[in-house]
Design a protein around this motif. Sequence first.
Motif, PDB file in Angstrom:
ATOM      1  N   ILE A 262      22.585  68.343  11.752  1.00 28.93           N
ATOM      2  CA  ILE A 262      23.911  67.829  12.101  1.00 28.93           C
ATOM      3  C   ILE A 262      24.617  67.353  10.835  1.00 28.93           C
ATOM      4  O   ILE A 262      24.143  66.438  10.155  1.00 28.93           O
ATOM      5  CB  ILE A 262      23.820  66.657  13.108  1.00 28.93           C
ATOM      6  CG1 ILE A 262      22.978  67.036  14.323  1.00 28.93           C
ATOM      7  CG2 ILE A 262      25.214  66.193  13.498  1.00 28.93           C
ATOM      8  CD1 ILE A 262      23.538  68.161  15.145  1.00 28.93           C
ATOM      9  N   ASN A 263      25.765  67.967  10.513  1.00 30.40           N
ATOM     10  CA  ASN A 263      26.496  67.604   9.307  1.00 30.40           C
ATOM     11  C   ASN A 263      27.182  66.255   9.452  1.00 30.40           C
ATOM     12  O   ASN A 263      27.745  65.918  10.495  1.00 30.40           O
ATOM     13  CB  ASN A 263      27.539  68.674   8.972  1.00 30.40           C
ATOM     14  CG  ASN A 263      28.378  68.292   7.774  1.00 30.40           C
ATOM     15  OD1 ASN A 263      29.520  67.849   7.919  1.00 30.40           O
ATOM     16  ND2 ASN A 263      27.817  68.420   6.585  1.00 30.40           N
ATOM     17  N   VAL A 264      27.156  65.463   8.379  1.00 35.21           N
ATOM     18  CA  VAL A 264      27.713  64.113   8.384  1.00 35.21           C
ATOM     19  C   VAL A 264      29.230  64.129   8.556  1.00 35.21           C
ATOM     20  O   VAL A 264      29.787  63.416   9.396  1.00 35.21           O
ATOM     21  CB  VAL A 264      27.329  63.368   7.093  1.00 35.21           C
ATOM     22  CG1 VAL A 264      28.057  62.031   6.984  1.00 35.21           C
ATOM     23  CG2 VAL A 264      25.812  63.142   7.039  1.00 35.21           C
ATOM     24  N   GLU A 265      29.925  64.916   7.755  1.00 34.24           N
ATOM     25  CA  GLU A 265      31.389  64.938   7.824  1.00 34.24           C
ATOM     26  C   GLU A 265      31.873  65.409   9.191  1.00 34.24           C
ATOM     27  O   GLU A 265      32.814  64.831   9.767  1.00 34.24           O
ATOM     28  CB  GLU A 265      31.945  65.861   6.732  1.00 34.24           C
ATOM     29  CG  GLU A 265      33.469  65.899   6.654  1.00 34.24           C
ATOM     30  CD  GLU A 265      34.073  64.713   5.912  1.00 34.24           C
ATOM     31  OE1 GLU A 265      35.301  64.703   5.735  1.00 34.24           O
ATOM     32  OE2 GLU A 265      33.315  63.807   5.513  1.00 34.24           O
ATOM     33  N   ALA A 266      31.231  66.446   9.730  1.00 39.18           N
ATOM     34  CA  ALA A 266      31.628  66.952  11.043  1.00 39.18           C
ATOM     35  C   ALA A 266      31.388  65.898  12.117  1.00 39.18           C
ATOM     36  O   ALA A 266      32.201  65.732  13.028  1.00 39.18           O
ATOM     37  CB  ALA A 266      30.851  68.230  11.368  1.00 39.18           C
ATOM     38  N   MET A 267      30.258  65.188  12.034  1.00 37.30           N
ATOM     39  CA  MET A 267      29.991  64.129  13.010  1.00 37.30           C
ATOM     40  C   MET A 267      31.070  63.058  12.945  1.00 37.30           C
ATOM     41  O   MET A 267      31.551  62.564  13.966  1.00 37.30           O
ATOM     42  CB  MET A 267      28.614  63.507  12.742  1.00 37.30           C
ATOM     43  CG  MET A 267      28.277  62.301  13.619  1.00 37.30           C
ATOM     44  SD  MET A 267      28.956  60.740  12.949  1.00 37.30           S
ATOM     45  CE  MET A 267      28.588  59.620  14.263  1.00 37.30           C
ATOM     46  N   ARG A 268      31.466  62.663  11.733  1.00 39.50           N
ATOM     47  CA  ARG A 268      32.459  61.597  11.586  1.00 39.50           C
ATOM     48  C   ARG A 268      33.810  62.024  12.157  1.00 39.50           C
ATOM     49  O   ARG A 268      34.519  61.204  12.740  1.00 39.50           O
ATOM     50  CB  ARG A 268      32.569  61.190  10.112  1.00 39.50           C
ATOM     51  CG  ARG A 268      31.316  60.485   9.612  1.00 39.50           C
ATOM     52  CD  ARG A 268      31.349  60.182   8.123  1.00 39.50           C
ATOM     53  NE  ARG A 268      30.101  59.541   7.722  1.00 39.50           N
ATOM     54  CZ  ARG A 268      29.757  59.266   6.461  1.00 39.50           C
ATOM     55  NH1 ARG A 268      30.565  59.610   5.464  1.00 39.50           N
ATOM     56  NH2 ARG A 268      28.599  58.694   6.193  1.00 39.50           N
ATOM     57  N   ASN A 269      34.157  63.271  11.989  1.00 41.40           N
ATOM     58  CA  ASN A 269      35.390  63.768  12.604  1.00 41.40           C
ATOM     59  C   ASN A 269      35.310  63.700  14.124  1.00 41.40           C
ATOM     60  O   ASN A 269      36.250  63.253  14.791  1.00 41.40           O
ATOM     61  CB  ASN A 269      35.672  65.195  12.145  1.00 41.40           C
ATOM     62  CG  ASN A 269      36.442  65.255  10.839  1.00 41.40           C
ATOM     63  OD1 ASN A 269      37.648  65.457  10.844  1.00 41.40           O
ATOM     64  ND2 ASN A 269      35.752  65.074   9.726  1.00 41.40           N
ATOM     65  N   ARG A 270      34.186  64.143  14.695  1.00 40.44           N
ATOM     66  CA  ARG A 270      34.009  64.060  16.148  1.00 40.44           C
ATOM     67  C   ARG A 270      34.037  62.612  16.627  1.00 40.44           C
ATOM     68  O   ARG A 270      34.608  62.291  17.679  1.00 40.44           O
ATOM     69  CB  ARG A 270      32.682  64.707  16.555  1.00 40.44           C
ATOM     70  CG  ARG A 270      32.638  66.208  16.445  1.00 40.44           C
ATOM     71  CD  ARG A 270      31.439  66.792  17.173  1.00 40.44           C
ATOM     72  NE  ARG A 270      30.170  66.318  16.627  1.00 40.44           N
ATOM     73  CZ  ARG A 270      29.517  66.917  15.627  1.00 40.44           C
ATOM     74  NH1 ARG A 270      30.039  67.990  15.043  1.00 40.44           N
ATOM     75  NH2 ARG A 270      28.362  66.452  15.205  1.00 40.44           N
ATOM     76  N   ASN A 271      33.450  61.748  15.836  1.00 41.05           N
ATOM     77  CA  ASN A 271      33.405  60.331  16.199  1.00 41.05           C
ATOM     78  C   ASN A 271      34.812  59.750  16.298  1.00 41.05           C
ATOM     79  O   ASN A 271      35.147  59.014  17.234  1.00 41.05           O
ATOM     80  CB  ASN A 271      32.583  59.570  15.155  1.00 41.05           C
ATOM     81  CG  ASN A 271      32.041  58.257  15.670  1.00 41.05           C
ATOM     82  OD1 ASN A 271      31.682  58.136  16.843  1.00 41.05           O
ATOM     83  ND2 ASN A 271      31.965  57.269  14.800  1.00 41.05           N
ATOM     84  N   GLY A 272      35.651  60.089  15.321  1.00 40.87           N
ATOM     85  CA  GLY A 272      37.034  59.614  15.354  1.00 40.87           C
ATOM     86  C   GLY A 272      37.797  60.161  16.543  1.00 40.87           C
ATOM     87  O   GLY A 272      38.615  59.455  17.162  1.00 40.87           O
ATOM     88  N   MET A 273      37.548  61.397  16.888  1.00 39.97           N
ATOM     89  CA  MET A 273      38.207  61.995  18.049  1.00 39.97           C
ATOM     90  C   MET A 273      37.819  61.277  19.341  1.00 39.97           C
ATOM     91  O   MET A 273      38.669  61.028  20.204  1.00 39.97           O
ATOM     92  CB  MET A 273      37.860  63.480  18.139  1.00 39.97           C
ATOM     93  CG  MET A 273      38.401  64.315  16.987  1.00 39.97           C
ATOM     94  SD  MET A 273      37.857  66.039  17.041  1.00 39.97           S
ATOM     95  CE  MET A 273      38.770  66.611  18.472  1.00 39.97           C
ATOM     96  N   ILE A 274      36.559  60.911  19.450  1.00 38.54           N
ATOM     97  CA  ILE A 274      36.100  60.196  20.647  1.00 38.54           C
ATOM     98  C   ILE A 274      36.752  58.815  20.730  1.00 38.54           C
ATOM     99  O   ILE A 274      37.171  58.373  21.811  1.00 38.54           O
ATOM    100  CB  ILE A 274      34.562  60.086  20.637  1.00 38.54           C
ATOM    101  CG1 ILE A 274      33.938  61.474  20.814  1.00 38.54           C
ATOM    102  CG2 ILE A 274      34.068  59.148  21.737  1.00 38.54           C
ATOM    103  CD1 ILE A 274      32.446  61.522  20.551  1.00 38.54           C
ATOM    104  N   MET A 275      36.884  58.142  19.603  1.00 41.85           N
ATOM    105  CA  MET A 275      37.556  56.836  19.597  1.00 41.85           C
ATOM    106  C   MET A 275      39.021  56.975  19.997  1.00 41.85           C
ATOM    107  O   MET A 275      39.558  56.132  20.722  1.00 41.85           O
ATOM    108  CB  MET A 275      37.435  56.184  18.217  1.00 41.85           C
ATOM    109  CG  MET A 275      36.040  55.645  17.913  1.00 41.85           C
ATOM    110  SD  MET A 275      35.997  54.633  16.413  1.00 41.85           S
ATOM    111  CE  MET A 275      36.187  55.916  15.174  1.00 41.85           C
ATOM    112  N   ALA A 276      39.674  58.024  19.509  1.00 41.41           N
ATOM    113  CA  ALA A 276      41.080  58.247  19.857  1.00 41.41           C
ATOM    114  C   ALA A 276      41.228  58.509  21.352  1.00 41.41           C
ATOM    115  O   ALA A 276      42.146  57.990  21.998  1.00 41.41           O
ATOM    116  CB  ALA A 276      41.640  59.413  19.045  1.00 41.41           C
TER     117      ALA A 276
END
Length: 473
Positions: free
Chosen positions: A251-265
């Motif tokens: 699991i890539n770190v940058e991709a996870m962080r992008n998904r994480n931000g989308m979930i928060m939004a």
Amino acid sequence: MGGFFGAVTKDDAISDVFFGTDYHSHLGTRRAGMAVFDKDIGLQREIHNIENSPFRTKFEDVFEEMKGFAAIGCISDSDPQPLLINSKLGIYAICTVGVINNKEELIKEYLSNGNHFNAMTGGNINSTELVAALISQKEDFVSGIRFAGDVIDGTASILILTEKGSIIAARDKVGRLPLHIGKSDRGYCASFESFAAYKLDYQIVKNLGPGEIVELTADEMKVLAEPLEETHICAFLWSYYGYPTSDYEGINVEAMRNRNGMIMAENDMQNMDISNIDYICGVPDSGTPHAIGYANKSGIQFARPFIKYTPTWPRSFMSAKQSDRNRVAKMKQIPVHELIQDKNLLFVDDSIVRGTQIKETVDFLYENGAKEVHMRSACPPIMYACKYLNFSRSTSDMELIARKIIVELEGEVGFNYLDEYSDGSTERGKKFRKAISEKFNFASLDFQSIEGIIKAIGIDKCKLCTYCWNGKE
């Protein structure tokens, strides 16, 4: 924290290990070292303090001073290493990553059996030397490493450079930290960070399982001990201290962080009105990819209202003194007035641990004309100081801002309701967020949920360590 890199090649391994170790510099800035094996010279070792200078400047002479076809290197935020050990198992170099919570008990037990250790300043014992002493209790490296893993309360991933020029790599017994094996036409490498291997033309051929042990030569990788069943990799790797270009468990770190931000939004769009926000912003650097995901999902423009000036300033969180960390963090922040003046800003930070630096940042934004500063944490409230990896300077639960706020709200009895305080939908959760907002002058505050961050990572929750958030390994 810390990180390591090792390589065994058909030619000189110095260059690979020099650059491979340097690629772990984001994991610590206290000590660094390299150990090398050459058939004619034997084992060589060099250690430097890197608190005021980067790894590259302190080790640039190794190309003239050391040579060998096998080498290991480490960045350490604690004790000096690698160490050279002369034991019944032979002469070898060893470096470790992790933390030992029962260090004093182990030292007492093995000192009482007639063993002795070199004392450092203040009488402290080097944790890596203790690991070596534990390994030496058994008749071979594999049995010794497994024994050390069993008796250590904490975490220990290990690299050993043997006197025959092979590398033994062992992942900690529950896999809290990653350990990747790479292969090239020149040999094999072992690396904490996957991207370090890729950048040196190695292809990842194996992610070691929990407790798995392998031996590397230039020609082959041999599995010495099969992986154990239980996995608890640190979820905070993806949220904060892992490097953006690395993959952990695929699991890539940058991709996870992008998904994480989308979930928060998505959560904010369902539960509140964010239409008045002018810009979505990330607290640099690790908060930025979370913020980009938030901006992409919400449709609100991403912006950078301030830029960190990093060419001459060290990483602020690494200093041992909180006052120094705060001062350096403030000196690095350069405002972009056009993006701050009279603007409603929503910032995403990777986490809120003590809260000291985020308060400095918010004060700085208001001083430069911000109208409102909203804050989102990309991970849940940190309720427990990490006892497995030492990824932050917090050594006590009461250093954490979450614990301090709970005590202010209802005393230590509030610790019986930590789950409620983490949950923003409960009365305690709402009071908790309001209290932090008032203390730091946030226009609003929310945290990612444990469920949300697990979804963003995409790994079964039973394989993740979420101790810092809910006390569960």
